[in-house]
Design a protein around this motif. Structure first.
Motif, PDB file in Angstrom:
ATOM      1  N   VAL A   8       0.851  -1.194   0.000  1.00 31.96           N
ATOM      2  CA  VAL A   8       0.000   0.000   0.000  1.00 31.96           C
ATOM      3  C   VAL A   8       0.883   1.240   0.000  1.00 31.96           C
ATOM      4  CG1 VAL A   8      -0.255  -0.050   2.528  1.00 31.96           C
ATOM      5  CG2 VAL A   8      -1.927   1.182   1.158  1.00 31.96           C
ATOM      6  N   LEU A   9       0.520   2.182  -0.832  1.00 27.21           N
ATOM      7  CA  LEU A   9       1.185   3.478  -0.918  1.00 27.21           C
ATOM      8  C   LEU A   9       0.205   4.562  -0.512  1.00 27.21           C
ATOM      9  CD1 LEU A   9       3.031   3.504  -4.370  1.00 27.21           C
ATOM     10  CD2 LEU A   9       4.083   3.587  -2.116  1.00 27.21           C
ATOM     11  N   VAL A  10       0.696   5.548   0.225  1.00 26.76           N
ATOM     12  CA  VAL A  10      -0.100   6.727   0.552  1.00 26.76           C
ATOM     13  C   VAL A  10       0.300   7.798  -0.450  1.00 26.76           C
ATOM     14  CG1 VAL A  10      -0.570   8.496   2.275  1.00 26.76           C
ATOM     15  CG2 VAL A  10      -0.256   6.123   2.979  1.00 26.76           C
ATOM     16  N   GLY A  11      -0.682   8.367  -1.122  1.00 22.66           N
ATOM     17  CA  GLY A  11      -0.413   9.396  -2.115  1.00 22.66           C
ATOM     18  C   GLY A  11      -1.046  10.708  -1.733  1.00 22.66           C
ATOM     19  N   PHE A  12      -0.356  11.794  -2.070  1.00 18.91           N
ATOM     20  CA  PHE A  12      -0.928  13.118  -1.860  1.00 18.91           C
ATOM     21  C   PHE A  12      -0.307  14.088  -2.842  1.00 18.91           C
ATOM     22  CE2 PHE A  12       1.961  11.836   1.457  1.00 18.91           C
ATOM     23  CZ  PHE A  12       3.002  12.759   1.396  1.00 18.91           C
ATOM     24  N   THR A  13      -1.076  15.103  -3.172  1.00 21.32           N
ATOM     25  CA  THR A  13      -0.689  16.069  -4.190  1.00 21.32           C
ATOM     26  C   THR A  13      -0.746  17.470  -3.608  1.00 21.32           C
ATOM     27  OG1 THR A  13      -1.651  14.646  -5.874  1.00 21.32           O
ATOM     28  CG2 THR A  13      -1.257  16.922  -6.499  1.00 21.32           C
ATOM     29  N   PRO A  14       0.295  18.260  -3.813  1.00 15.94           N
ATOM     30  CA  PRO A  14       0.254  19.632  -3.299  1.00 15.94           C
ATOM     31  C   PRO A  14      -0.799  20.463  -4.029  1.00 15.94           C
ATOM     32  CG  PRO A  14       2.165  19.351  -4.704  1.00 15.94           C
ATOM     33  CD  PRO A  14       1.522  17.998  -4.558  1.00 15.94           C
ATOM     34  N   SER A  15      -1.435  21.334  -3.275  1.00 14.06           N
ATOM     35  CA  SER A  15      -2.413  22.249  -3.861  1.00 14.06           C
ATOM     36  C   SER A  15      -2.465  23.503  -2.992  1.00 14.06           C
ATOM     37  CB  SER A  15      -3.805  21.598  -3.908  1.00 14.06           C
ATOM     38  OG  SER A  15      -4.350  21.526  -2.609  1.00 14.06           O
ATOM     39  N   ARG A  16      -3.207  24.474  -3.444  1.00 16.88           N
ATOM     40  CA  ARG A  16      -3.361  25.714  -2.681  1.00 16.88           C
ATOM     41  C   ARG A  16      -3.940  25.441  -1.292  1.00 16.88           C
ATOM     42  NH1 ARG A  16      -2.201  29.908  -4.121  1.00 16.88           N
ATOM     43  NH2 ARG A  16      -2.396  29.586  -6.334  1.00 16.88           N
ATOM     44  N   TYR A  17      -4.699  24.376  -1.144  1.00 18.43           N
ATOM     45  CA  TYR A  17      -5.344  24.072   0.121  1.00 18.43           C
ATOM     46  C   TYR A  17      -4.521  23.126   1.000  1.00 18.43           C
ATOM     47  CZ  TYR A  17      -9.319  26.372  -1.909  1.00 18.43           C
ATOM     48  OH  TYR A  17     -10.141  27.302  -2.483  1.00 18.43           O
ATOM     49  N   MET A  18      -3.337  22.751   0.528  1.00 17.33           N
ATOM     50  CA  MET A  18      -2.540  21.821   1.304  1.00 17.33           C
ATOM     51  C   MET A  18      -1.094  22.278   1.460  1.00 17.33           C
ATOM     52  SD  MET A  18      -2.120  17.750   0.657  1.00 17.33           S
ATOM     53  CE  MET A  18      -1.660  16.669   1.983  1.00 17.33           C
ATOM     54  N   THR A  19      -0.777  23.519   1.127  1.00 19.31           N
ATOM     55  CA  THR A  19       0.630  23.923   1.141  1.00 19.31           C
ATOM     56  C   THR A  19       1.284  23.729   2.499  1.00 19.31           C
ATOM     57  OG1 THR A  19      -0.038  26.216   1.473  1.00 19.31           O
ATOM     58  CG2 THR A  19       0.459  25.549  -0.778  1.00 19.31           C
ATOM     59  N   ASP A  20       0.716  24.242   3.558  1.00 20.85           N
ATOM     60  CA  ASP A  20       1.327  24.087   4.875  1.00 20.85           C
ATOM     61  C   ASP A  20       1.222  22.648   5.361  1.00 20.85           C
ATOM     62  OD1 ASP A  20       2.046  26.759   4.999  1.00 20.85           O
ATOM     63  OD2 ASP A  20       0.143  27.335   5.903  1.00 20.85           O
ATOM     64  N   ASP A  21       0.095  22.019   5.163  1.00 20.72           N
ATOM     65  CA  ASP A  21      -0.112  20.679   5.666  1.00 20.72           C
ATOM     66  C   ASP A  21       0.581  19.616   4.821  1.00 20.72           C
ATOM     67  OD1 ASP A  21      -1.101  19.189   7.795  1.00 20.72           O
ATOM     68  OD2 ASP A  21      -2.910  18.623   6.685  1.00 20.72           O
ATOM     69  N   TYR A  22       1.019  19.966   3.628  1.00 20.35           N
ATOM     70  CA  TYR A  22       1.725  19.022   2.756  1.00 20.35           C
ATOM     71  C   TYR A  22       2.982  18.493   3.452  1.00 20.35           C
ATOM     72  CZ  TYR A  22       4.068  17.339  -1.505  1.00 20.35           C
ATOM     73  OH  TYR A  22       4.702  16.567  -2.448  1.00 20.35           O
ATOM     74  N   ILE A  23       3.790  19.382   4.005  1.00 18.45           N
ATOM     75  CA  ILE A  23       5.012  18.985   4.701  1.00 18.45           C
ATOM     76  C   ILE A  23       4.660  18.203   5.968  1.00 18.45           C
ATOM     77  CG2 ILE A  23       7.103  19.825   5.854  1.00 18.45           C
ATOM     78  CD1 ILE A  23       7.088  20.107   2.746  1.00 18.45           C
ATOM     79  N   ASN A  24       3.633  18.633   6.684  1.00 22.63           N
ATOM     80  CA  ASN A  24       3.201  17.896   7.876  1.00 22.63           C
ATOM     81  C   ASN A  24       2.717  16.492   7.520  1.00 22.63           C
ATOM     82  OD1 ASN A  24       3.793  20.052   9.553  1.00 22.63           O
ATOM     83  ND2 ASN A  24       1.743  20.900   9.404  1.00 22.63           N
ATOM     84  N   THR A  25       2.086  16.348   6.361  1.00 21.53           N
ATOM     85  CA  THR A  25       1.613  15.042   5.921  1.00 21.53           C
ATOM     86  C   THR A  25       2.795  14.121   5.612  1.00 21.53           C
ATOM     87  OG1 THR A  25      -0.383  16.069   5.048  1.00 21.53           O
ATOM     88  CG2 THR A  25       0.088  13.841   4.296  1.00 21.53           C
ATOM     89  N   ILE A  26       3.839  14.665   4.995  1.00 21.55           N
ATOM     90  CA  ILE A  26       5.054  13.876   4.759  1.00 21.55           C
ATOM     91  C   ILE A  26       5.640  13.417   6.089  1.00 21.55           C
ATOM     92  CG2 ILE A  26       7.436  13.937   3.900  1.00 21.55           C
ATOM     93  CD1 ILE A  26       6.437  15.994   1.802  1.00 21.55           C
ATOM     94  N   ARG A  27       5.749  14.355   7.032  1.00 24.96           N
ATOM     95  CA  ARG A  27       6.280  14.002   8.358  1.00 24.96           C
ATOM     96  C   ARG A  27       5.441  12.893   9.007  1.00 24.96           C
ATOM     97  NH1 ARG A  27       7.046  19.734   9.289  1.00 24.96           N
ATOM     98  NH2 ARG A  27       9.264  20.154   9.164  1.00 24.96           N
ATOM     99  N   TYR A  28       4.129  13.072   8.967  1.00 23.30           N
ATOM    100  CA  TYR A  28       3.234  12.088   9.569  1.00 23.30           C
ATOM    101  C   TYR A  28       3.452  10.705   8.951  1.00 23.30           C
ATOM    102  CZ  TYR A  28      -0.908   9.525  10.891  1.00 23.30           C
ATOM    103  OH  TYR A  28      -1.750   8.550  11.359  1.00 23.30           O
ATOM    104  N   CYS A  29       3.485  10.639   7.640  1.00 21.54           N
ATOM    105  CA  CYS A  29       3.639   9.354   6.958  1.00 21.54           C
ATOM    106  C   CYS A  29       4.983   8.714   7.292  1.00 21.54           C
ATOM    107  CB  CYS A  29       3.489   9.533   5.449  1.00 21.54           C
ATOM    108  SG  CYS A  29       1.790   9.868   4.943  1.00 21.54           S
ATOM    109  N   LYS A  30       6.032   9.521   7.366  1.00 21.40           N
ATOM    110  CA  LYS A  30       7.345   8.986   7.742  1.00 21.40           C
ATOM    111  C   LYS A  30       7.302   8.427   9.167  1.00 21.40           C
ATOM    112  CE  LYS A  30      11.031  10.862   5.753  1.00 21.40           C
ATOM    113  NZ  LYS A  30      12.149  11.366   5.273  1.00 21.40           N
TER     114      LYS A  30
END
Length: 172
Positions: free
Chosen positions: A74-96
């Motif tokens: 299973v892979l977790v996927g996410f795409t940067p967007s205007r609504y995820m700019t700040d949380d994008y990095i937090n999502t990477i941290r969370y997944c790691k």
């Protein structure tokens, strides 16, 4: 014949994971796809709600864990967007931190199927570059400038073989 055909086909299931319960995990243990990709819309329930317009973080992450525990790729996927700019990095941290395998898209969504009221997803080029630099620093995959090849045009010939290189960079 079916066996040979199946060897040449890659079966990937793409989902937001919110409906993947124990019954689906058992199904996928029996009818195993090559991979399941679950979209994650943030690093918390609040971030997920903000981006998608509905809650689903807990269900999606529980599905990732259940599939991993079942030995399913299973892979977790996410795409940067205007609504995820700040949380994008937090999502990477969370997944790691969770030990989730990730695939991080660099392209922006054209629209949001989950929340069509948000139709201004595209980041500017500068915003995209800034986000990718922040992601690279977090991931540790920045290539030092001194290790990158010099550009030599869109087509160049390698003298020994005469083969062309279309990558825009070459080490000739």
């Amino acid at each position: 014949y079916l066996h040979l055909w199946k060897k040449n086909v890659l079966i990937t299931v793409m989902t937001n994971g919110t409906m993947l319960d124990a019954e689906y995990v058992e199904f996928f243990k029996t009818y195993r796809p090559d991979r399941i990709r679950i979209s994650l819309y943030g690093s918390s329930e609040e971030g997920y709600l903000y981006l998608a317009g509905h809650k689903g973080f807990e269900k999606a992450t529980a599905a990732v864990r259940a599939l991993q525990d079942a030995g399913i790729d299973v892979l977790v996927g996410f795409t940067p967007s205007r609504y995820m700019t700040d949380d994008y990095i937090n999502t990477i941290r969370y997944c790691k931190e969770q030990g989730f395998k990730m695939v991080m898209a660099d392209a922006n969504l054209a629209h949001n199927r989950d929340n069509p009221d948000k139709d201004d997803y595209f980041l500017t080029i500068d915003e995209t570059v800034d986000l990718l630099i922040r992601r690279s620093k977090l991931s540790g995959d920045v290539i030092p400038v001194e290790n990158t090849p010099e550009p030599c045009g869109c087509m160049c010939e390698e003298p020994a073989t005469g083969m062309t290189c279309n990558a825009g960079n070459c080490l000739v």
